[in-house]
Design a protein around this motif. Structure first.
Motif, short mmCIF file in Angstrom:
data_model
loop_
_atom_site.label_atom_id
_atom_site.label_comp_id
_atom_site.label_asym_id
_atom_site.label_seq_id
_atom_site.Cartn_x
_atom_site.Cartn_y
_atom_site.Cartn_z
N LEU A 78 35.20 5.51 56.85
CA LEU A 78 34.12 4.56 57.14
C LEU A 78 33.19 5.09 58.22
N TYR A 79 33.74 5.81 59.18
CA TYR A 79 32.89 6.41 60.21
C TYR A 79 31.91 7.41 59.58
N PHE A 80 32.42 8.30 58.72
CA PHE A 80 31.54 9.29 58.10
C PHE A 80 30.51 8.64 57.18
N VAL A 81 30.91 7.61 56.44
CA VAL A 81 29.95 6.91 55.57
C VAL A 81 28.88 6.26 56.42
N SER A 82 29.28 5.58 57.49
CA SER A 82 28.29 4.92 58.37
C SER A 82 27.38 5.95 59.03
N GLY A 84 26.55 8.86 57.80
CA GLY A 84 25.64 9.34 56.76
C GLY A 84 24.53 8.35 56.47
N ILE A 85 24.89 7.06 56.41
CA ILE A 85 23.85 6.04 56.18
C ILE A 85 22.88 6.01 57.35
N GLY A 86 23.40 6.19 58.57
CA GLY A 86 22.52 6.24 59.74
C GLY A 86 21.58 7.43 59.69
N GLN A 87 22.06 8.57 59.21
CA GLN A 87 21.21 9.75 59.09
C GLN A 87 20.09 9.51 58.07
N VAL A 88 20.44 8.91 56.94
CA VAL A 88 19.42 8.63 55.91
C VAL A 88 18.41 7.64 56.42
N LEU A 89 18.87 6.57 57.07
CA LEU A 89 17.91 5.60 57.60
C LEU A 89 17.02 6.20 58.70
N GLY A 90 17.59 7.08 59.52
CA GLY A 90 16.80 7.75 60.54
C GLY A 90 15.75 8.65 59.92
N MET A 91 16.11 9.33 58.80
CA MET A 91 15.15 10.21 58.14
C MET A 91 14.03 9.38 57.51
#
Length: 95
Positions: A78-82, A84-91
């Motif tokens: 869940l940490y890695f998924v979150s 990754g989602i944070g990276q996509v939203l930041g991009m």
């Protein structure tokens, strides 16, 4: 469902002196006298023996380590998924 019932029982409790009749019921141990005393106790139903034996059985370390491993991997996943989602939203936010 009740697993037992409250009943009056007789137990031997420590005392400083005891009569001959009381010693016949509760013999002394060493120099300690015991006398019969009536108390309330919760007695288990004999049909619940399997449940009690299962609850008081040996601790299964293999099963516990499997559960711990599953829980730990889910937290890390869940940490890695979150992340990754944070990276996509930041991009997306930066354009």
């Amino acid at each position: 469902m009740a697993k037992g019932s409250t009943q009056s029982v007789v137990v031997c409790t420590p005392s400083t002196t005891a009569s001959t009749a009381q010693q016949a019921v509760c013999p002394k141990v060493g120099t300690q006298f015991y006398v019969p005393t009536k108390v309330q106790a919760y007695l288990l139903d004999p049909s619940q023996q399997n449940n009690i034996d299962a609850a008081l059985g040996d601790f299964d370390y293999a099963y516990a380590s499997g559960l711990w491993s599953l829980a730990f991997s889910m937290v890390v996943g869940l940490y890695f998924v979150s992340h990754g989602i944070g990276q996509v939203l930041g991009m997306v936010r930066r354009g």
